[in-house]
Motif scaffolding. Structure first.
Motif, PDB file in Angstrom:
ATOM      1  N   GLY A   1       0.765  -1.235   0.000  1.00 15.76           N
ATOM      2  CA  GLY A   1       0.000   0.000   0.000  1.00 15.76           C
ATOM      3  C   GLY A   1       0.797   1.287   0.000  1.00 15.76           C
ATOM      4  O   GLY A   1       0.219   2.369   0.021  1.00 15.76           O
ATOM      5  N   ALA A   2       2.118   1.204  -0.024  1.00 11.44           N
ATOM      6  CA  ALA A   2       2.934   2.417  -0.055  1.00 11.44           C
ATOM      7  C   ALA A   2       2.997   2.974  -1.475  1.00 11.44           C
ATOM      8  O   ALA A   2       2.844   2.240  -2.453  1.00 11.44           O
ATOM      9  N   GLN A   3       3.215   4.262  -1.572  1.00 13.80           N
ATOM     10  CA  GLN A   3       3.453   4.900  -2.866  1.00 13.80           C
ATOM     11  C   GLN A   3       4.976   4.871  -3.046  1.00 13.80           C
ATOM     12  O   GLN A   3       5.703   5.540  -2.309  1.00 13.80           O
ATOM     13  N   VAL A   4       5.443   4.076  -4.009  1.00 11.07           N
ATOM     14  CA  VAL A   4       6.876   3.838  -4.159  1.00 11.07           C
ATOM     15  C   VAL A   4       7.364   4.326  -5.513  1.00 11.07           C
ATOM     16  O   VAL A   4       6.723   4.076  -6.541  1.00 11.07           O
ATOM     17  N   GLU A   5       8.493   5.004  -5.493  1.00  9.88           N
ATOM     18  CA  GLU A   5       9.151   5.426  -6.723  1.00  9.88           C
ATOM     19  C   GLU A   5      10.535   4.793  -6.754  1.00  9.88           C
ATOM     20  O   GLU A   5      11.337   5.002  -5.849  1.00  9.88           O
ATOM     21  N   LEU A   6      10.790   4.002  -7.788  1.00 11.72           N
ATOM     22  CA  LEU A   6      12.070   3.314  -7.981  1.00 11.72           C
ATOM     23  C   LEU A   6      12.905   4.103  -8.972  1.00 11.72           C
ATOM     24  O   LEU A   6      12.409   4.527 -10.014  1.00 11.72           O
ATOM     25  N   SER A   7      14.197   4.292  -8.634  1.00  6.93           N
ATOM     26  CA  SER A   7      15.049   5.081  -9.519  1.00  6.93           C
ATOM     27  C   SER A   7      16.504   4.688  -9.362  1.00  6.93           C
ATOM     28  O   SER A   7      16.966   4.409  -8.252  1.00  6.93           O
TER      29      SER A   7
ATOM     30  N   ALA B   1      16.942  14.197   7.156  1.00 10.35           N
ATOM     31  CA  ALA B   1      15.575  14.615   7.481  1.00 10.35           C
ATOM     32  C   ALA B   1      14.541  13.553   7.136  1.00 10.35           C
ATOM     33  O   ALA B   1      13.347  13.790   7.292  1.00 10.35           O
ATOM     34  N   THR B   2      14.977  12.418   6.657  1.00 10.56           N
ATOM     35  CA  THR B   2      14.042  11.368   6.257  1.00 10.56           C
ATOM     36  C   THR B   2      14.390  10.066   6.970  1.00 10.56           C
ATOM     37  O   THR B   2      15.429   9.950   7.615  1.00 10.56           O
ATOM     38  N   ASP B   3      13.532   9.103   6.844  1.00 12.17           N
ATOM     39  CA  ASP B   3      13.742   7.763   7.391  1.00 12.17           C
ATOM     40  C   ASP B   3      14.554   6.991   6.351  1.00 12.17           C
ATOM     41  O   ASP B   3      14.006   6.531   5.352  1.00 12.17           O
ATOM     42  N   LEU B   4      15.859   6.870   6.568  1.00 12.57           N
ATOM     43  CA  LEU B   4      16.760   6.255   5.595  1.00 12.57           C
ATOM     44  C   LEU B   4      17.066   4.811   5.966  1.00 12.57           C
ATOM     45  O   LEU B   4      17.404   4.503   7.107  1.00 12.57           O
ATOM     46  N   TRP B   5      16.959   3.941   4.975  1.00 13.18           N
ATOM     47  CA  TRP B   5      17.346   2.535   5.094  1.00 13.18           C
ATOM     48  C   TRP B   5      18.415   2.312   4.034  1.00 13.18           C
ATOM     49  O   TRP B   5      18.225   2.663   2.868  1.00 13.18           O
ATOM     50  N   LEU B   6      19.533   1.733   4.420  1.00 11.87           N
ATOM     51  CA  LEU B   6      20.685   1.598   3.531  1.00 11.87           C
ATOM     52  C   LEU B   6      21.057   0.132   3.368  1.00 11.87           C
ATOM     53  O   LEU B   6      21.098  -0.611   4.354  1.00 11.87           O
ATOM     54  N   PHE B   7      21.311  -0.284   2.123  1.00 10.18           N
ATOM     55  CA  PHE B   7      21.792  -1.646   1.892  1.00 10.18           C
ATOM     56  C   PHE B   7      22.912  -1.645   0.864  1.00 10.18           C
ATOM     57  O   PHE B   7      23.055  -0.725   0.075  1.00 10.18           O
TER      58      PHE B   7
ATOM     59  N   GLY C   1      12.723 -10.585   4.147  1.00 10.35           N
ATOM     60  CA  GLY C   1      12.645 -10.293   5.578  1.00 10.35           C
ATOM     61  C   GLY C   1      13.016  -8.856   5.897  1.00 10.35           C
ATOM     62  O   GLY C   1      12.375  -8.200   6.730  1.00 10.35           O
ATOM     63  N   TRP C   2      14.053  -8.334   5.222  1.00 13.17           N
ATOM     64  CA  TRP C   2      14.469  -6.950   5.461  1.00 13.17           C
ATOM     65  C   TRP C   2      13.391  -5.982   4.965  1.00 13.17           C
ATOM     66  O   TRP C   2      13.070  -5.009   5.630  1.00 13.17           O
ATOM     67  N   SER C   3      12.829  -6.275   3.816  1.00 10.89           N
ATOM     68  CA  SER C   3      11.747  -5.447   3.288  1.00 10.89           C
ATOM     69  C   SER C   3      10.550  -5.472   4.246  1.00 10.89           C
ATOM     70  O   SER C   3       9.910  -4.445   4.486  1.00 10.89           O
ATOM     71  N   ALA C   4      10.271  -6.623   4.820  1.00 11.27           N
ATOM     72  CA  ALA C   4       9.174  -6.743   5.786  1.00 11.27           C
ATOM     73  C   ALA C   4       9.470  -5.916   7.038  1.00 11.27           C
ATOM     74  O   ALA C   4       8.552  -5.320   7.621  1.00 11.27           O
ATOM     75  N   ARG C   5      10.748  -5.838   7.461  1.00  9.64           N
ATOM     76  CA  ARG C   5      11.103  -5.000   8.609  1.00  9.64           C
ATOM     77  C   ARG C   5      10.855  -3.524   8.312  1.00  9.64           C
ATOM     78  O   ARG C   5      10.404  -2.767   9.171  1.00  9.64           O
ATOM     79  N   ILE C   6      11.184  -3.113   7.082  1.00 14.98           N
ATOM     80  CA  ILE C   6      10.909  -1.731   6.686  1.00 14.98           C
ATOM     81  C   ILE C   6       9.400  -1.485   6.772  1.00 14.98           C
ATOM     82  O   ILE C   6       8.949  -0.509   7.362  1.00 14.98           O
ATOM     83  N   ALA C   7       8.634  -2.392   6.174  1.00 15.14           N
ATOM     84  CA  ALA C   7       7.173  -2.256   6.167  1.00 15.14           C
ATOM     85  C   ALA C   7       6.615  -2.224   7.583  1.00 15.14           C
ATOM     86  O   ALA C   7       5.746  -1.396   7.898  1.00 15.14           O
ATOM     87  N   GLU C   8       7.095  -3.093   8.430  1.00 18.50           N
ATOM     88  CA  GLU C   8       6.621  -3.145   9.816  1.00 18.50           C
ATOM     89  C   GLU C   8       6.929  -1.842  10.546  1.00 18.50           C
ATOM     90  O   GLU C   8       6.093  -1.321  11.277  1.00 18.50           O
ATOM     91  N   SER C   9       8.126  -1.299  10.331  1.00 12.64           N
ATOM     92  CA  SER C   9       8.485  -0.049  11.019  1.00 12.64           C
ATOM     93  C   SER C   9       7.597   1.112  10.562  1.00 12.64           C
ATOM     94  O   SER C   9       7.393   2.062  11.308  1.00 12.64           O
ATOM     95  N   LEU C  10       7.067   1.020   9.347  1.00 10.75           N
ATOM     96  CA  LEU C  10       6.189   2.060   8.811  1.00 10.75           C
ATOM     97  C   LEU C  10       4.715   1.793   9.102  1.00 10.75           C
ATOM     98  O   LEU C  10       3.856   2.604   8.756  1.00 10.75           O
ATOM     99  N   GLY C  11       4.436   0.633   9.687  1.00 10.31           N
ATOM    100  CA  GLY C  11       3.048   0.284   9.980  1.00 10.31           C
ATOM    101  C   GLY C  11       2.270  -0.135   8.742  1.00 10.31           C
ATOM    102  O   GLY C  11       1.047  -0.020   8.718  1.00 10.31           O
ATOM    103  N   LEU C  12       2.966  -0.616   7.727  1.00 10.03           N
ATOM    104  CA  LEU C  12       2.286  -1.061   6.505  1.00 10.03           C
ATOM    105  C   LEU C  12       1.668  -2.437   6.725  1.00 10.03           C
ATOM    106  O   LEU C  12       2.208  -3.258   7.470  1.00 10.03           O
ATOM    107  N   PRO C  13       0.575  -2.739   6.051  1.00 14.76           N
ATOM    108  CA  PRO C  13      -0.060  -4.046   6.190  1.00 14.76           C
ATOM    109  C   PRO C  13       0.739  -5.132   5.461  1.00 14.76           C
ATOM    110  O   PRO C  13       1.691  -4.843   4.741  1.00 14.76           O
ATOM    111  N   GLU C  14       0.302  -6.340   5.642  1.00 13.48           N
ATOM    112  CA  GLU C  14       0.902  -7.473   4.906  1.00 13.48           C
ATOM    113  C   GLU C  14       0.731  -7.230   3.410  1.00 13.48           C
ATOM    114  O   GLU C  14      -0.225  -6.579   2.988  1.00 13.48           O
TER     115      GLU C  14
END
Length: 184
Positions: free
Chosen positions: A34-40, A82-88, A163-176
């Motif tokens: 359900g997130a609005q995602v822009e890939l670049s 100033a944003t919620d940054l996740w780095l891989f 699993g890492w993507s799910a952790r990002i989603a969980e931290s943002l309160g996104l649904p399954e």
């Protein structure tokens, strides 16, 4: 009350495509929640002020992020802070085995650690990428074996990536996820 739509930028710097594939997978997974995602790709990265969260990935060469990623992180340091940054990162280290390889796989190279610490991401994760025998020199193959490598090809751990993507989603309160993402 309807929950807000999270705006997420997934930005990547790739050398041979592994990082792009992982970024695409993460973007698809977060969009499926359900997130609005822009890939670049990093050279065409969007204006960061439009996003609540940034997921940024880079290939690793010579124990450092790609120069374009390092420059991007330095240039956009204030906006990223100033944003919620996740780095891989995507490299060979996480795929190493054996006594030496396991020690090296757990270590974050100094250049990456310094850069990571300077931008203070929510979380940093290193993933294995592709290591194709025909694309590396004989000395590099020898070093690979000595460090505990031995396998070639696609060494990505899609379960760990999911699993890492799910952790990002969980931290943002996104649904399954509403759909199952198929890995490449």
């Amino acid at each position: 009350m309807e929950s807000p739509i999270h705006r997420i930028a997934v930005i990547y710097a790739t050398a041979q495509g592994s990082t792009r594939d992982i970024a695409e997978f993460i973007a698809d997974d977060l969009a499926g929640r359900g997130a609005q995602v822009e890939l670049s790709d990093i050279e065409h990265a969007p204006e960061l002020s439009r996003f609540d969260t940034v997921v940024l990935g880079s290939a690793v060469h010579d124990m450092a992020l790609l120069p374009v990623a390092t420059t991007y992180l330095h240039t956009n340091h204030t906006a990223l802070a100033a944003t919620d940054l996740w780095l891989f990162s995507v490299g060979l280290g996480p795929a190493l085995r054996g006594p030496v390889g396991r020690v090296l796989a757990r270590r974050v190279p100094k250049k990456i650690a310094a850069l990571r610490d300077s931008v203070a991401p929510h979380e940093y994760h290193a993933f294995a990428g592709r290591f194709d025998r025909d694309r590396v020199s004989r000395p590099a193959r020898t070093l690979h074996r000595l460090m505990g490598g031995g396998r070639y090809g696609d060494l990505r751990d899609w379960r760990a990536i999911r699993g890492w993507s799910a952790r990002i989603a969980e931290s943002l309160g996104l649904p399954e996820a509403t759909t199952s993402i198929v890995q490449p």
